[in-house]
Design a protein around this motif. Sequence first.
Motif, PDB file in Angstrom:
ATOM      1  N   ILE A 133       0.870  -1.177   0.000  1.00 11.48           N
ATOM      2  CA  ILE A 133       0.000   0.000   0.000  1.00 11.48           C
ATOM      3  C   ILE A 133       0.899   1.217   0.000  1.00 11.48           C
ATOM      4  CG2 ILE A 133      -1.748   1.315   1.262  1.00 11.48           C
ATOM      5  CD1 ILE A 133      -2.660  -1.276   2.558  1.00 11.48           C
ATOM      6  N   SER A 134       0.702   2.107  -0.953  1.00 11.76           N
ATOM      7  CA  SER A 134       1.497   3.334  -0.992  1.00 11.76           C
ATOM      8  C   SER A 134       0.563   4.532  -1.022  1.00 11.76           C
ATOM      9  CB  SER A 134       2.427   3.354  -2.204  1.00 11.76           C
ATOM     10  OG  SER A 134       1.685   3.341  -3.405  1.00 11.76           O
ATOM     11  N   MET A 135       0.952   5.553  -0.291  1.00 12.37           N
ATOM     12  CA  MET A 135       0.189   6.794  -0.270  1.00 12.37           C
ATOM     13  C   MET A 135       1.162   7.918   0.068  1.00 12.37           C
ATOM     14  SD  MET A 135      -3.357   7.736   1.756  1.00 12.37           S
ATOM     15  CE  MET A 135      -4.216   6.386   0.959  1.00 12.37           C
ATOM     16  N   GLY A 136       1.336   8.838  -0.850  1.00  9.44           N
ATOM     17  CA  GLY A 136       2.314   9.892  -0.635  1.00  9.44           C
ATOM     18  C   GLY A 136       3.695   9.286  -0.503  1.00  9.44           C
ATOM     19  N   PHE A 166      -5.526   0.400   9.003  1.00  5.00           N
ATOM     20  CA  PHE A 166      -6.950   0.735   9.015  1.00  5.00           C
ATOM     21  C   PHE A 166      -7.176   2.105   8.390  1.00  5.00           C
ATOM     22  CE2 PHE A 166     -10.816   2.490  10.782  1.00  5.00           C
ATOM     23  CZ  PHE A 166     -11.720   1.464  10.542  1.00  5.00           C
ATOM     24  N   PHE A 167      -6.373   3.095   8.801  1.00  4.17           N
ATOM     25  CA  PHE A 167      -6.537   4.439   8.239  1.00  4.17           C
ATOM     26  C   PHE A 167      -6.260   4.460   6.737  1.00  4.17           C
ATOM     27  CE2 PHE A 167      -5.864   6.286  12.644  1.00  4.17           C
ATOM     28  CZ  PHE A 167      -7.128   6.837  12.715  1.00  4.17           C
ATOM     29  N   LEU A 168      -5.199   3.771   6.309  1.00  5.43           N
ATOM     30  CA  LEU A 168      -4.846   3.769   4.883  1.00  5.43           C
ATOM     31  C   LEU A 168      -5.921   3.123   4.020  1.00  5.43           C
ATOM     32  CD1 LEU A 168      -1.031   2.869   4.987  1.00  5.43           C
ATOM     33  CD2 LEU A 168      -2.047   5.092   4.478  1.00  5.43           C
ATOM     34  N   THR A 169      -6.618   2.146   4.577  1.00  5.27           N
ATOM     35  CA  THR A 169      -7.651   1.450   3.811  1.00  5.27           C
ATOM     36  C   THR A 169      -9.042   2.059   4.014  1.00  5.27           C
ATOM     37  OG1 THR A 169      -7.819  -0.191   5.593  1.00  5.27           O
ATOM     38  CG2 THR A 169      -6.415  -0.748   3.719  1.00  5.27           C
ATOM     39  N   HIS A 170      -9.116   3.090   4.858  1.00  8.81           N
ATOM     40  CA  HIS A 170     -10.394   3.798   5.065  1.00  8.81           C
ATOM     41  C   HIS A 170     -10.135   5.314   5.075  1.00  8.81           C
ATOM     42  CE1 HIS A 170     -11.023  -0.219   6.816  1.00  8.81           C
ATOM     43  NE2 HIS A 170     -12.284  -0.070   6.468  1.00  8.81           N
ATOM     44  N   PRO A 171      -9.578   5.863   3.988  1.00  8.05           N
ATOM     45  CA  PRO A 171      -9.247   7.292   3.976  1.00  8.05           C
ATOM     46  C   PRO A 171     -10.495   8.163   3.872  1.00  8.05           C
ATOM     47  CG  PRO A 171      -8.891   6.352   1.806  1.00  8.05           C
ATOM     48  CD  PRO A 171      -9.245   5.202   2.707  1.00  8.05           C
ATOM     49  N   ASP A 172     -10.308   9.427   4.229  1.00 12.13           N
ATOM     50  CA  ASP A 172     -11.351  10.445   4.074  1.00 12.13           C
ATOM     51  C   ASP A 172     -12.643  10.098   4.818  1.00 12.13           C
ATOM     52  OD1 ASP A 172      -9.717  12.019   2.394  1.00 12.13           O
ATOM     53  OD2 ASP A 172     -10.250  10.775   0.673  1.00 12.13           O
ATOM     54  N   GLY A 207       5.992  11.369  11.513  1.00 13.96           N
ATOM     55  CA  GLY A 207       6.426  12.746  11.312  1.00 13.96           C
ATOM     56  C   GLY A 207       5.600  13.460  10.258  1.00 13.96           C
ATOM     57  N   GLU A 208       6.279  14.165   9.383  1.00 15.54           N
ATOM     58  CA  GLU A 208       5.594  14.979   8.371  1.00 15.54           C
ATOM     59  C   GLU A 208       4.878  14.127   7.321  1.00 15.54           C
ATOM     60  OE1 GLU A 208       9.546  15.547   5.501  1.00 15.54           O
ATOM     61  OE2 GLU A 208       8.635  17.251   6.515  1.00 15.54           O
ATOM     62  N   HIS A 209       5.087  12.825   7.367  1.00 13.22           N
ATOM     63  CA  HIS A 209       4.501  11.959   6.343  1.00 13.22           C
ATOM     64  C   HIS A 209       3.116  11.461   6.719  1.00 13.22           C
ATOM     65  CE1 HIS A 209       8.438  12.025   4.532  1.00 13.22           C
ATOM     66  NE2 HIS A 209       8.964  11.619   5.669  1.00 13.22           N
ATOM     67  N   HIS A 210       2.655  11.748   7.932  1.00 16.82           N
ATOM     68  CA  HIS A 210       1.309  11.296   8.281  1.00 16.82           C
ATOM     69  C   HIS A 210       0.263  12.262   7.732  1.00 16.82           C
ATOM     70  CE1 HIS A 210      -0.289  14.167  11.227  1.00 16.82           C
ATOM     71  NE2 HIS A 210       0.931  14.287  11.710  1.00 16.82           N
ATOM     72  N   ARG A 211      -0.956  11.762   7.557  1.00 17.29           N
ATOM     73  CA  ARG A 211      -2.060  12.587   7.069  1.00 17.29           C
ATOM     74  C   ARG A 211      -3.230  12.526   8.048  1.00 17.29           C
ATOM     75  NH1 ARG A 211      -2.386  11.535   0.530  1.00 17.29           N
ATOM     76  NH2 ARG A 211      -0.190  11.907   0.082  1.00 17.29           N
ATOM     77  N   LEU A 212      -2.903  12.290   9.302  1.00 16.37           N
ATOM     78  CA  LEU A 212      -3.921  12.156  10.331  1.00 16.37           C
ATOM     79  C   LEU A 212      -4.386  13.519  10.819  1.00 16.37           C
ATOM     80  CD1 LEU A 212      -2.960   9.250  12.763  1.00 16.37           C
ATOM     81  CD2 LEU A 212      -5.217   9.728  11.808  1.00 16.37           C
ATOM     82  N   LEU A 223      -6.376  11.795   5.551  1.00 21.83           N
ATOM     83  CA  LEU A 223      -6.591  12.376   4.234  1.00 21.83           C
ATOM     84  C   LEU A 223      -6.088  11.436   3.147  1.00 21.83           C
ATOM     85  CD1 LEU A 223      -5.635  16.134   4.672  1.00 21.83           C
ATOM     86  CD2 LEU A 223      -7.911  15.163   4.391  1.00 21.83           C
ATOM     87  N   GLY A 224      -6.919  11.171   2.171  1.00 23.03           N
ATOM     88  CA  GLY A 224      -6.577  10.217   1.134  1.00 23.03           C
ATOM     89  C   GLY A 224      -5.979  10.821  -0.108  1.00 23.03           C
ATOM     90  N   ASP A 225      -5.778  12.152  -0.121  1.00 24.35           N
ATOM     91  CA  ASP A 225      -5.132  12.777  -1.265  1.00 24.35           C
ATOM     92  C   ASP A 225      -4.092  13.752  -0.747  1.00 24.35           C
ATOM     93  OD1 ASP A 225      -6.491  15.096  -0.474  1.00 24.35           O
ATOM     94  OD2 ASP A 225      -8.148  14.712  -1.850  1.00 24.35           O
TER      95      ASP A 225
END
Length: 234
Positions: A133-136, A166-172, A207-212, A223-225
């Motif tokens: 799974i990749s995101m950003g 869980f967060f990565l597979t349930h964004p936004d 760190g700065e790579h999270h989107r929580l 955030l999924g985008d």
Amino acid sequence: MTARVLIADDDTVVRDVVRRYLERDGLEVRVAGDGAEALRVLGTERIDLAVLDVMMPGPDGLALCRSLRKGGDYSVSVILLTALGEEDDRIAGLEAGADDYLTKPFSPRELALRVRSVLRRAPSPAAALPLEISMGDLLVATAARTVYAAGRPVGLTNREFDLLIFFLTHPDTVFSREDLLQLVWRWEFGDLSTVTVHVKRLRSKLGEHHRLQTVWGRGYLWLGDDRRGDHAAE
């Protein structure tokens, strides 16, 4: 392969009762009467989960947990047993890297259920997840349970990994702490500060790579985008 659990507690009765319950569930069990013996077992045998008493002769459970995590060992899940009921003490255990905790006196059956919950690890069957799974800047290898942020390996506990997946597979989507406790921890009830501490640790490690993001009064959202609003740790 049968999961192997270490029970480290200086109370013989606790060790024997918990051992019988876990063996009844089909688990292999090792026991230790103090921190030194627990350290020897952890250093010489494959242990999947360690149940550590916070108050046993040194090194105590909290020190052992910190030592494991400081050394970068996230392969061993940790449940802490503590006679201390204050919230600050429970949070200290979670911040040390424990996957769960239980306050004495406790039901051996409840501990057995908690052990099963932690050993279950991923909230979704592995077959239902893609191999990667990749995101950003994040890349997650689901089968190996490894995480990379901008190419840098990130050491996560089993529960932190479950939460991230869980967060990565349930964004936004906004999830309350109660939701996360049920969907990730598989608990119908429990201490909501457990979720708060794990979210805080996940943010810190990524760190700065999270989107929580915290959605005040409602819960948390990943955030999924590439839209990055202001985020705040609770």
